[in-house]
Design a protein around this motif. Structure first.
Motif, PDB file in Angstrom:
ATOM      1  N   ARG A  36       0.756  -1.075  -0.266  1.00 21.59           N
ATOM      2  CA  ARG A  36      -0.061  -0.047  -0.099  1.00 21.59           C
ATOM      3  C   ARG A  36       0.927   1.392   0.001  1.00 21.59           C
ATOM      4  O   ARG A  36       0.710   2.135  -0.588  1.00 21.59           O
TER       5      ARG A  36
ATOM      6  N   PRO B  79     -10.582  -9.251  -2.606  1.00 24.59           N
ATOM      7  CA  PRO B  79     -10.856  -8.263  -1.426  1.00 24.59           C
ATOM      8  C   PRO B  79      -9.728  -7.574  -0.774  1.00 24.59           C
ATOM      9  O   PRO B  79      -9.735  -6.586  -0.728  1.00 24.59           O
ATOM     10  N   LEU B  80      -8.633  -8.237  -0.427  1.00 21.56           N
ATOM     11  CA  LEU B  80      -7.442  -7.613   0.232  1.00 21.56           C
ATOM     12  C   LEU B  80      -7.012  -6.712  -0.746  1.00 21.56           C
ATOM     13  O   LEU B  80      -6.622  -5.651  -0.315  1.00 21.56           O
TER      14      LEU B  80
ATOM     15  N   ARG C 281      -8.310  -4.949  -3.217  1.00 24.31           N
ATOM     16  CA  ARG C 281      -9.206  -3.734  -3.429  1.00 24.31           C
ATOM     17  C   ARG C 281      -9.228  -2.925  -2.285  1.00 24.31           C
ATOM     18  O   ARG C 281      -9.258  -1.667  -2.357  1.00 24.31           O
ATOM     19  N   GLU C 282      -8.860  -3.361  -1.095  1.00 22.27           N
ATOM     20  CA  GLU C 282      -8.838  -2.507   0.469  1.00 22.27           C
ATOM     21  C   GLU C 282      -7.658  -1.773   0.054  1.00 22.27           C
ATOM     22  O   GLU C 282      -7.347  -0.494   0.287  1.00 22.27           O
ATOM     23  N   MET C 283      -6.364  -2.627  -0.288  1.00 20.74           N
ATOM     24  CA  MET C 283      -5.194  -1.689  -0.670  1.00 20.74           C
ATOM     25  C   MET C 283      -5.215  -0.759  -1.543  1.00 20.74           C
ATOM     26  O   MET C 283      -4.665   0.315  -1.409  1.00 20.74           O
TER      27      MET C 283
ATOM     28  N   GLY D 178      -7.800   1.045  -2.726  1.00 19.35           N
ATOM     29  CA  GLY D 178      -8.395   2.042  -2.205  1.00 19.35           C
ATOM     30  C   GLY D 178      -7.867   2.979  -1.193  1.00 19.35           C
ATOM     31  O   GLY D 178      -7.974   4.290  -1.368  1.00 19.35           O
ATOM     32  N   GLU D 179      -6.962   2.588  -0.258  1.00 20.87           N
ATOM     33  CA  GLU D 179      -6.216   3.237   0.832  1.00 20.87           C
ATOM     34  C   GLU D 179      -5.233   4.109   0.217  1.00 20.87           C
ATOM     35  O   GLU D 179      -4.888   5.326   0.367  1.00 20.87           O
TER      36      GLU D 179
ATOM     37  N   ASP E  93      -6.498   7.266  -1.663  1.00 14.06           N
ATOM     38  CA  ASP E  93      -6.926   8.185  -0.834  1.00 14.06           C
ATOM     39  C   ASP E  93      -5.672   8.958  -0.145  1.00 14.06           C
ATOM     40  O   ASP E  93      -5.515  10.060  -0.326  1.00 14.06           O
TER      41      ASP E  93
ATOM     42  N   GLY F  78     -12.142   4.370  -6.509  1.00 16.18           N
ATOM     43  CA  GLY F  78     -13.174   3.591  -6.290  1.00 16.18           C
ATOM     44  C   GLY F  78     -13.587   2.600  -7.473  1.00 16.18           C
ATOM     45  O   GLY F  78     -14.078   1.718  -7.531  1.00 16.18           O
TER      46      GLY F  78
END
Length: 482
Positions: free
Chosen positions: A203, A235-236, A238-240, A242-243, A246, A253
């Motif tokens: 990330r 899933p993992l 996608r979270e990485m 997105g963060e 940001d 997104g």
């Protein structure tokens, strides 16, 4: 059967590619003192054809805009720029990029280098020795980013500018494509045992890459983000993503995922199923591909080509000498047979002349008959075509095709000279069918006959079955053509 030799930070692995499947045939660790000996033993078993693929984190890229110049000047300019960017690189390469309106008269060029020679030199020296001895034919020396570029250029539904993330066993590879061409690639090494353990480092590095792309202005606005991974990891990841978006001030997104399994089309039992498997499948395709040059492979390849040329010339000269000796022996020991053959030939010519005289009375013009008789007499007295003539004809047909390498040549004499050519295509050659059509057209232009062609696209080989007729016969065919 083709093989792929992969050099990574762990060592060297040899993959066998056959019938669409991949299987690892040999794995050698870089810290194994006996690894070079094991590789020599594998190379000594049989003559191999292979593609060398570098899968290293120490691969660097730089984009330069160079003025247009002649080929020689441009080569020297690229060499200077490579020395400036990568002074101690073990292997370097360059390839042109699509020009944009703001480039004006300048031509963008991607400079690439493998910047950690100790990981490459021991393996390349061993491969170079095998190449110099004729046991190994290296089709190309490329890398995973260049192979991913070839794959991405066919994904027409994906954006032209994109940052592709590809997690694998060795870490996360980030590859940026501009106009579907490779612009840069980097690998974030894995420090944990699982993807979840490595996510914080991935990330942070992704956020830095996004900020760097914005500062370099390699594309207008934030690049599209694509992730090439197995569905279980989405899933993992996608979270990485997105963060990281940001952190960089740009929301991602709309990140999209590409299912790696859908592009592998099946895998062998010991295939890792990561992005390396996709890259190795791309290595089997023909066509243009970014490549590296290195001293260890360049000189052995030249020696191997020179050796093949010398062997071919020696065989041809030996054949010519044997043929001349045989003719002299027959002439010395068989005068009676030669006289009988001459008598039969004269009788056959008299019968042919009688037939022509009878046909002449059927009303062909006298001047056409005389011209035909002259051609017939020249054909009757034409000697057997010497091997030198065959070699000159083949050399003339291949003179303007530097991408065509003659691997095998055979001929036989009947009504004409039947010549069979087996040609291997270099990496910069046109598509195999286009190359075959080009060679057939050049033969027809130079010798007046149209050869039959066969193509093996996977192996990059072309076969030509051509006919070489005496000059008098060629003139006759042109006169009789509608």
């Amino acid at each position: 059967m083709d093989h792929a030799i992969v050099i990574d930070r762990q060592g060297l692995a040899i993959w066998r590619q056959a019938r669409g499947l991949l299987a690892r045939e040999l794995a050698l660790a870089g810290d194994d003192a006996d690894a070079p000996l094991k590789l020599r033993h594998w190379l000594a078993a049989a003559r191999r054809r292979c593609t060398v693929v570098a899968d290293l984190a120490d691969e660097r890229h730089a984009i330069e805009r160079l003025p247009r110049a002649s080929r020689a000047d441009r080569r020297q300019l690229i060499r200077r720029r490579l020395d400036e960017h990568f002074p101690d690189a073990g292997a370097t390469g360059a390839r042109p990029l699509p020009a944009r309106p703001e480039d004006g008269l300048l031509q963008p060029v991607l400079l690439a280098a493998l910047t950690r020679p100790p990981l490459l030199t021991p393996w390349l020296e061993t491969l170079g020795e095998a190449g110099a001895q004729g046991r190994l034919a290296v089709r190309r020396f490329t890398s995973v980013p260049f192979l991913l570029e070839r794959w991405y250029r066919r994904q027409r539904l994906q954006p032209a500018h994109a940052l592709l993330l590809a997690p694998g066993a060795g870490g996360m590879r980030q590859t940026f494509f501009r106009h579907r061409r490779l612009a840069f690639s980097r690998v974030i090494p894995a420090h944990g045992a699982t993807l979840a353990d490595n996510l914080p480092a991935y990330r942070d590095e992704l956020a830095q890459t996004l900020a760097w792309l914005a500062a370099q202005r390699l594309c207008d606005g934030p690049p599209a983000l694509r992730v090439l991974a197995a569905g279980a990891d989405w899933p993992l990841l996608r979270e990485m993503a997105g963060e990281a978006g940001d952190r960089g001030g740009r929301p991602y997104g709309g990140i999209e995922f590409i299912d790696l399994a859908a592009h592998l089309h099946g895998a062998a039992a010991n295939d890792k199923g990561d992005v390396l498997a996709l890259a190795l499948r791309e290595a089997r395709r023909g066509g243009a591909l970014g490549q590296y040059e290195c001293p260890q492979l360049r000189q052995p390849l030249r020696l191997a080509r020179a050796r093949r040329t010398m062997v071919a010339v020696t065989v041809a000269l030996s054949g010519a000498a044997l043929a001349a000796g045989a003719l002299e022996l027959v002439d010395a020991s068989g005068q009676r047979h030669a006289a009988e053959a001459l008598t039969q030939s004269q009788s056959a010519q008299q019968n042919e002349l009688a037939t022509l005289e009878a046909a002449a009375r059927a009303a062909p013009p006298a001047d056409e008959l005389a011209h035909w008789l002259d051609d017939a007499e020249r054909l009757a007295h034409a000697p057997i075509v010497a091997p030198t003539t065959v070699l000159q004809a083949v050399a003339a047909a291949l003179a303007d095709a530097p991408w065509a390498r003659l691997d095998a040549l055979s001929w036989s004499v009947a009504s004409g000279v039947e010549i069979n050519l087996e040609i291997a295509l270099a990496a910069n050659a046109p598509a195999p069918q286009a190359a075959a059509d080009t060679l057939a057209a050049r033969w027809r232009q130079r010798h007046g006959t149209t050869p039959r062609t066969r193509v093996d696209a996977d192996a990059g080989r072309v076969w030509l079955d051509a006919t070489l007729v005496p000059p008098a016969a060629t003139a006759k065919q042109k006169e009789e053509a509608p």
